[in-house]
Design a protein around this motif. Structure first.
Motif, mmCIF file in Angstrom:
data_model
loop_
_atom_site.group_PDB
_atom_site.id
_atom_site.type_symbol
_atom_site.label_atom_id
_atom_site.label_comp_id
_atom_site.label_asym_id
_atom_site.label_seq_id
_atom_site.Cartn_x
_atom_site.Cartn_y
_atom_site.Cartn_z
ATOM 1 N N ALA A 150 11.492 21.273 50.161
ATOM 2 C CA ALA A 150 11.800 21.518 48.749
ATOM 3 C C ALA A 150 12.974 20.661 48.284
ATOM 4 N N LEU A 151 13.933 20.400 49.180
ATOM 5 C CA LEU A 151 15.068 19.550 48.827
ATOM 6 C C LEU A 151 14.629 18.095 48.647
ATOM 7 N N LEU A 152 13.682 17.654 49.483
ATOM 8 C CA LEU A 152 13.166 16.296 49.309
ATOM 9 C C LEU A 152 12.375 16.178 48.017
ATOM 10 N N MET A 162 13.102 28.035 41.120
ATOM 11 C CA MET A 162 12.819 29.420 41.512
ATOM 12 C C MET A 162 12.621 29.526 43.019
ATOM 13 N N LEU A 163 11.879 28.576 43.590
ATOM 14 C CA LEU A 163 11.649 28.606 45.032
ATOM 15 C C LEU A 163 12.951 28.454 45.795
ATOM 16 N N LEU A 164 13.792 27.513 45.372
ATOM 17 C CA LEU A 164 15.046 27.286 46.085
ATOM 18 C C LEU A 164 15.968 28.498 45.969
ATOM 19 N N ARG A 165 16.085 29.059 44.777
ATOM 20 C CA ARG A 165 17.024 30.168 44.591
ATOM 21 C C ARG A 165 16.531 31.444 45.270
ATOM 22 N N HIS A 166 15.287 31.803 45.061
ATOM 23 C CA HIS A 166 14.807 33.098 45.541
ATOM 24 C C HIS A 166 14.219 33.025 46.948
ATOM 25 N N GLY A 167 13.632 31.890 47.303
ATOM 26 C CA GLY A 167 13.061 31.781 48.638
ATOM 27 C C GLY A 167 14.002 31.215 49.667
ATOM 28 N N CYS A 168 14.952 30.387 49.232
ATOM 29 C CA CYS A 168 15.838 29.696 50.168
ATOM 30 C C CYS A 168 17.312 30.027 49.971
ATOM 31 N N ALA A 169 17.635 30.852 48.993
ATOM 32 C CA ALA A 169 19.030 31.207 48.693
ATOM 33 C C ALA A 169 19.866 29.958 48.437
ATOM 34 N N VAL A 170 19.288 28.989 47.727
ATOM 35 C CA VAL A 170 20.001 27.763 47.368
ATOM 36 C C VAL A 170 20.218 27.776 45.858
ATOM 37 N N SER A 171 21.484 27.818 45.456
ATOM 38 C CA SER A 171 21.795 27.910 44.034
ATOM 39 C C SER A 171 21.970 26.556 43.376
ATOM 40 N N GLU A 172 22.189 25.505 44.185
ATOM 41 C CA GLU A 172 22.484 24.182 43.628
ATOM 42 C C GLU A 172 22.087 23.115 44.632
#
Length: 392
Positions: free
Chosen positions: A43-45, A1-11
């Motif tokens: 968040a990626l780490l 949720m954080l990556l998609r909505h906060g960082c615009a990262v889908s994958e």
């Protein structure tokens, strides 16, 4: 949720080979050293930690723990984060890092650039203090009679790639910037031409406001390289902050090193944390000094926003990602926030560990030179990972 909505990262893409490498290092002591292009990198780490099923610790700036009235600090602490106070010799934090690295299988994430620099595939110079912490932990192992045990630096690269066509969002972002900076839309030329016109106008406005003298012919010369003017503008802002705070730069410091030094100094001055050894009067003086210095934070954030930029960044490789990097910088300068968004894929690459045992003999002979060499080796390894993980 954080990556998609906060960082615009889908994958998040992590190769099976890299996951296998991480799992093979489960019992190793690692100082994990990623590049730091965005605020989303931690968040990626954490995603890498989850995917490899290995717990990491994370060194984070003390001010990060104050967000959301301290709630964010409570959350990230439970996820393995601990703090360092910038601008000070935070011995407690250094000691914690050394202790964690000396643990069996201890793994600590530290971003060696020390700043978010907003470039997708290039680096700021790495700070040598990161490698130094690992060498100190090696010293601790030897003092405990554990001569045969070692610590490794693990290079990690993160890169973001758009997964949607960014033509329309980039055009819309450029139009908004043109209205704000040029006072009109300027639809002539391609996206890079428009971006450059906005940048030239903004640089000229900054030079005028801060009294920076530039040869008028340079301002109008077609195709002139702006790098020199940009570096001068950054230096003026840093020198101004240093003069107003009574801070003196030392030696032959690079621009990033000068920026870090003065930002650390300003953070130390403006910190609201009470000092146990200060009297009531001294605390009063400290608050007054903090009030005088706080307006400089805007100038220093301006330098930090542009610290890694050179004139040929987009021209050398006009990808949507590089265009977006510079557009976001312009938006932060003009609007106070980055408005351009597009869904992205994040690629995480893991390199071969750099075993500090191979530096043992040279470290005994010359500690500073060996730490510098190891830092250079780490930086080259991360850049090589970036170069091999381009967006498709």
């Amino acid at each position: 949720m954080l990556l998609r909505h906060g960082c615009a990262v889908s994958e998040v893409e992590i190769s099976p080979a890299d996951l296998a490498l991480m799992r093979s290092l489960s019992g190793s002591r690692l100082l994990i050293a990623p590049n730091h292009p965005t605020n989303c990198d931690p968040a990626l780490l954490f995603a890498l930690s989850q995917a490899a099923d290995l717990p990491f610790y994370y060194l984070a700036c003390r001010e990060n723990f104050n967000s959301w009235f301290g709630l964010w600090g409570m959350i990230i602490e439970r996820l393995g984060a601990y703090s360092v106070v910038r601008g000070t010799a935070d011995r407690e934090s250094f000691r914690m890092t050394r202790d964690l690295l000396a643990e069996n299988g201890g793994k600590v994430v530290i971003f060696p650039e020390g700043e978010v620099y907003s470039q997708n595939d290039t680096l700021l110079p790495f700070q040598s203090g990161v490698a130094q912490l690992a060498f100190w932990a090696m010293d601790d192992l030897r003092k405990q009679g554990r001569e045969g045990e070692t610590i490794a630096l693990l290079p990690v690269a993160v890169r973001y790639c758009f997964v949607e066509d960014m033509t329309v969002p980039i055009d819309r972002a450029l139009t908004g910037l043109e209205r704000a900076v040029l006072g009109r839309e300027s639809m002539t030329g391609n996206s890079y031409d428009r971006l450059r016109r906005i940048g030239i106008a903004m640089l000229g406005d900054l030079e005028d406001e801060y009294g920076v003298k530039v040869d008028p012919a340079e301002r109008v010369r077609p195709g002139a390289d702006l790098t020199g003017r940009m570096e001068l503008m950054k230096s003026v802002l840093l020198d101004r902050a240093a003069a107003l705070t009574g801070f003196a730069f030392t030696g032959e410091m690079t621009l990033p090193e000068r920026m870090r030094a003065i930002m650390n100094h300003v953070y130390e001055v403006t910190s609201d944390d009470p000092h146990a050894e200060r009297t009531r009067y001294r605390e009063q003086l400290h608050r007054e000094q903090a009030a005088r210095v706080k307006p400089l934070v805007r100038d220093l954030n301006r330098v930090a926003n542009w610290i890694a930029v050179e004139d040929n960044y987009v021209r050398a490789k006009p990808t949507p990602e590089r265009m977006a990097d510079n557009i976001r910088r312009l938006e932060i300068e003009v609007f106070g926030e980055a408005r351009l968004r597009g869904m992205r894929k994040a690629i995480v690459r893991v390199g071969a560990p750099i075993d500090l045992a191979r530096y043992t003999e040279t470290y005994r002979l010359s500690r500073r030179a060996t730490v510098a060499r190891c830092t250079d080796d780490l930086e080259l390894a991360v850049q090589a990972l970036l170069d091999s993980s381009g967006c498709r």
